[in-house]
Motif scaffolding. Sequence first.
Motif, PDB file in Angstrom:
ATOM      1  N   TYR A 130       3.605   1.688  -1.845  1.00 38.35           N
ATOM      2  CA  TYR A 130       4.258   1.931  -3.130  1.00 38.35           C
ATOM      3  C   TYR A 130       3.387   1.571  -4.334  1.00 38.35           C
ATOM      4  CZ  TYR A 130       5.377  -3.069  -2.514  1.00 38.35           C
ATOM      5  OH  TYR A 130       5.308  -4.424  -2.277  1.00 38.35           O
ATOM      6  N   GLN A 131       2.118   1.266  -4.091  1.00 36.53           N
ATOM      7  CA  GLN A 131       1.254   0.838  -5.192  1.00 36.53           C
ATOM      8  C   GLN A 131       1.115   1.896  -6.289  1.00 36.53           C
ATOM      9  OE1 GLN A 131      -2.479  -0.108  -3.349  1.00 36.53           O
ATOM     10  NE2 GLN A 131      -2.922   2.005  -2.737  1.00 36.53           N
ATOM     11  N   ASP A 132       1.173   3.158  -5.926  1.00 35.85           N
ATOM     12  CA  ASP A 132       1.040   4.218  -6.921  1.00 35.85           C
ATOM     13  C   ASP A 132       2.334   4.496  -7.676  1.00 35.85           C
ATOM     14  OD1 ASP A 132      -1.631   4.585  -6.261  1.00 35.85           O
ATOM     15  OD2 ASP A 132      -1.185   6.093  -4.738  1.00 35.85           O
ATOM     16  N   GLU A 140       0.815  -1.215   0.000  1.00 33.58           N
ATOM     17  CA  GLU A 140       0.000   0.000   0.000  1.00 33.58           C
ATOM     18  C   GLU A 140       0.849   1.265   0.000  1.00 33.58           C
ATOM     19  OE1 GLU A 140       0.748  -1.084   4.303  1.00 33.58           O
ATOM     20  OE2 GLU A 140       0.200  -2.164   2.458  1.00 33.58           O
ATOM     21  N   LEU A 162      -0.198  -5.235  -8.911  1.00 30.93           N
ATOM     22  CA  LEU A 162      -0.152  -3.777  -9.012  1.00 30.93           C
ATOM     23  C   LEU A 162       0.132  -3.345 -10.446  1.00 30.93           C
ATOM     24  CD1 LEU A 162       1.882  -2.927  -5.777  1.00 30.93           C
ATOM     25  CD2 LEU A 162      -0.578  -2.693  -6.125  1.00 30.93           C
ATOM     26  N   ASN A 166      -2.269  -1.069 -12.833  1.00 30.17           N
ATOM     27  CA  ASN A 166      -1.762   0.206 -13.354  1.00 30.17           C
ATOM     28  C   ASN A 166      -1.478   0.158 -14.857  1.00 30.17           C
ATOM     29  OD1 ASN A 166      -1.936   1.352 -10.810  1.00 30.17           O
ATOM     30  ND2 ASN A 166       0.178   0.879 -10.278  1.00 30.17           N
ATOM     31  N   LYS A 192       4.235   2.217 -12.058  1.00 30.39           N
ATOM     32  CA  LYS A 192       3.656   2.723 -13.302  1.00 30.39           C
ATOM     33  C   LYS A 192       4.735   2.814 -14.376  1.00 30.39           C
ATOM     34  CE  LYS A 192      -0.030   5.319 -11.042  1.00 30.39           C
ATOM     35  NZ  LYS A 192      -0.659   6.643 -10.798  1.00 30.39           N
TER      36      LYS A 192
END
Length: 224
Positions: free
Chosen positions: A58-60, A56, A98, A102, A63
């Motif tokens: 580093y999920q963003d 949670e 993830l 993404n 990419k």
Amino acid sequence: MKTALLIGSTGLIGSQLLELLLESENYDRVISFAKRDTNYQHPKLTQHLIDFDKPETYQDLVKGDDFFCTIGTTIKNAGSKNAFRKVDFEYPSQFAKLAKENNIKQFLIVSSLGADATSSNFYLKTKGDIEAFLKNSNFEHTAILRPSILLGNRTEFRLGEKIGTALMKFFSFLLIGNWKKYKPIQSKTVAKSLLSFAQNKEKGFRIYESDAIERQNKYDKKKS
């Protein structure tokens, strides 16, 4: 231009792949996820120091375009079967999840010759389990590389692998036909083929065993 993402950048194959990615004209950015700082500096490199057990956080950050997974250990180095499975199945699978969420198109991973989710061998079963997970993840392109015994300078000493390598090198002249895939393979060859397979514009789920990895490397040499 594309963005490459990598976990396992401190390992035998991953460290060599990182250099190849940074040198490649196909990528203008390389993102590495690691537990500790490698002190590697490059204008194209972004290194995220993370706690792998807290996706949670580093999920963003997951990419880009192509995800490369070279993370791996041994049961002996991990300390237990559970710890080994965490590194070789849980971490790759959570990053794959993830990456899929993404919209990353390609996922390329180093597995092992003999990987089989139905195997009674825990190591090979774990490798087979992550392959099955990735197959069901339905990336636009998934590349599974199954090298034989790896040749190269490891940072840690593995007695069993040293003995196996010596024996396989001694008897390698006997490995012909369907047995060619069991010949030891240079880690740099695997790293180069990972990069090459990512540029092939293949679709679907693909498995490349050790002899196919060697053939790809030879083909690339002829082209260059």
